[in-house]
Scaffold this motif. Structure first.
Motif, PDB file in Angstrom:
ATOM      1  N   GLN A  22       4.847   5.331   0.158  1.00 15.91           N
ATOM      2  CA  GLN A  22       5.239   4.090   0.831  1.00 15.91           C
ATOM      3  C   GLN A  22       6.729   3.733   0.789  1.00 15.91           C
ATOM      4  O   GLN A  22       7.206   3.025   1.676  1.00 15.91           O
ATOM      5  CB  GLN A  22       4.452   2.912   0.232  1.00 15.91           C
ATOM      6  N   LEU A  23       7.464   4.172  -0.205  1.00 17.22           N
ATOM      7  CA  LEU A  23       8.845   3.691  -0.333  1.00 17.22           C
ATOM      8  C   LEU A  23       9.720   4.089   0.839  1.00 17.22           C
ATOM      9  O   LEU A  23      10.662   3.367   1.193  1.00 17.22           O
ATOM     10  CB  LEU A  23       9.462   4.170  -1.650  1.00 17.22           C
ATOM     11  N   ARG A  24       9.444   5.224   1.467  1.00 15.39           N
ATOM     12  CA  ARG A  24      10.258   5.605   2.613  1.00 15.39           C
ATOM     13  C   ARG A  24      10.081   4.648   3.789  1.00 15.39           C
ATOM     14  O   ARG A  24      10.924   4.632   4.706  1.00 15.39           O
ATOM     15  CB  ARG A  24       9.936   7.033   3.046  1.00 15.39           C
ATOM     16  N   LEU A  25       9.002   3.879   3.770  1.00 10.83           N
ATOM     17  CA  LEU A  25       8.782   2.885   4.813  1.00 10.83           C
ATOM     18  C   LEU A  25       9.466   1.565   4.487  1.00 10.83           C
ATOM     19  O   LEU A  25       9.509   0.671   5.330  1.00 10.83           O
ATOM     20  CB  LEU A  25       7.277   2.638   4.982  1.00 10.83           C
ATOM     21  N   CYS A  26      10.011   1.444   3.287  1.00 12.44           N
ATOM     22  CA  CYS A  26      10.602   0.188   2.825  1.00 12.44           C
ATOM     23  C   CYS A  26      12.123   0.204   2.806  1.00 12.44           C
ATOM     24  O   CYS A  26      12.766  -0.825   3.041  1.00 12.44           O
ATOM     25  CB  CYS A  26      10.112  -0.135   1.414  1.00 12.44           C
ATOM     26  N   LEU A  27      12.715   1.356   2.518  1.00 11.14           N
ATOM     27  CA  LEU A  27      14.155   1.462   2.346  1.00 11.14           C
ATOM     28  C   LEU A  27      14.801   2.183   3.521  1.00 11.14           C
ATOM     29  O   LEU A  27      14.233   3.145   4.056  1.00 11.14           O
ATOM     30  CB  LEU A  27      14.470   2.229   1.059  1.00 11.14           C
TER      31      LEU A  27
END
Length: 291
Positions: A22-27
């Motif tokens: 998920q982090l690639r969708l946030c940063l």
């Protein structure tokens, strides 16, 4: 241009897979991945990993105990490999992967980075590290539920160089009784070994921060926002948090453990957890089981 790197380390069963997804969708300008060089069955994902790391690394050398984070980490902890040797191997194995990723920030979520806690910025200068700790009550129960047939012996332990055990790391107190303390006691030892190293590593600088599993999945936005901000902040660049909505989604968890499973442990098992892991539990802010 050199990449910015953030590593997520833990004892497993802490949401590392979720954050890797998920982090690639946030940063902004971020690529995140869970265990980027692991064999994932006969799948498209494994084919992609072979393209990045090569067949010998993903399949042959890992099976033979010659490559991979687990192998190098185990050898480092047991004194079979120096830090310099492990660092050279890990940098070499990830060089092509880092070059092929177009994003400026790479987040590698891989629980076994705990093995190099306190040394990751030596291996990859300037890297950030997110450590995730979980209350041993639910952590032990989750592992026992996830792998009940083998009493917490992951299949990878049957491949060289084998598991990390008290005997192999020179723990003279727990090595003689290792076969007698049962799954709960052995898991308590692993929990203590992993999380004490993560906590010690936070004392070596400001490039690592510990987050609690319970807070990250409490439903509150603040811990998730802070994790994303920490993962994306470097002295020469800040990768902006565009949204934390993907982190609000229910986490993936293959365990059927219940929150009160630990209450069914015997008095002996509870006492073992307190004895083996009590000091580290206190450092994390977790109450003893006898409280």
């Amino acid at each position: 241009m050199p990449k910015h790197l953030t590593f997520i380390a833990s004892g497993g069963r802490t949401g590392t897979n979720f954050f890797g997804d998920q982090l690639r969708l946030c940063l902004e300008d971020c690529w995140s991945e869970h265990e980027p060089d692991m064999f994932a069955g006969f799948s498209h994902l494994t084919a992609e990993r072979i393209k990045r790391f090569g067949f010998r690394h993903v399949i042959a050398n890992r099976a033979l105990g010659r490559a991979g984070l687990r192998i190098h980490g185990t050898k480092f902890l047991t004194g079979e490999m120096s830090l310099d040797e492990a660092a050279t191997a890990l940098r070499g194995e990830r060089a092509r992967y880092h070059q092929q990723v177009e994003a400026g920030l790479i987040v590698e979520s891989y629980c076994r980075w705990w093995m190099f806690a306190g040394h990751i910025d030596t291996i990859f200068p300037g890297a950030k590290v997110v450590g995730v700790v979980r209350d041993p009550r639910s952590w032990i129960a989750s592992w026992m539920s996830h792998n009940p047939r083998h009493g917490y012996v992951p299949w990878t332990h049957y491949f060289p160089p084998g598991p990390v055990t008290p005997e192999r790391v020179g723990d003279e107190v727990n090595a003689p009784r290792w076969d007698k303390i049962g799954p709960v006691g052995r898991l308590a030892w692993h929990w203590n070994c992993i999380n004490s190293r993560l906590l010690d590593a936070t004392e070596t600088g400001d490039t690592m921060r510990i987050f609690k599993f319970e807070e990250l999945f409490s439903g509150e936005d603040k811990p998730l926002q802070e994790l994303a901000e920490f993962a994306g902040t470097f002295p020469d660049r800040t990768y902006e948090v565009q949204t934390i909505e993907p982190l609000r989604r229910p986490k993936k968890n293959s365990s059927s453990a219940e929150p009160d499973d630990w209450t069914r442990w015997t008095d002996t098992e509870r006492a073992l957890v307190d004895e083996i892991a009590g000091e580290t539990m206190a450092r994390c802010g977790y109450a003893p089981l006898s409280a």
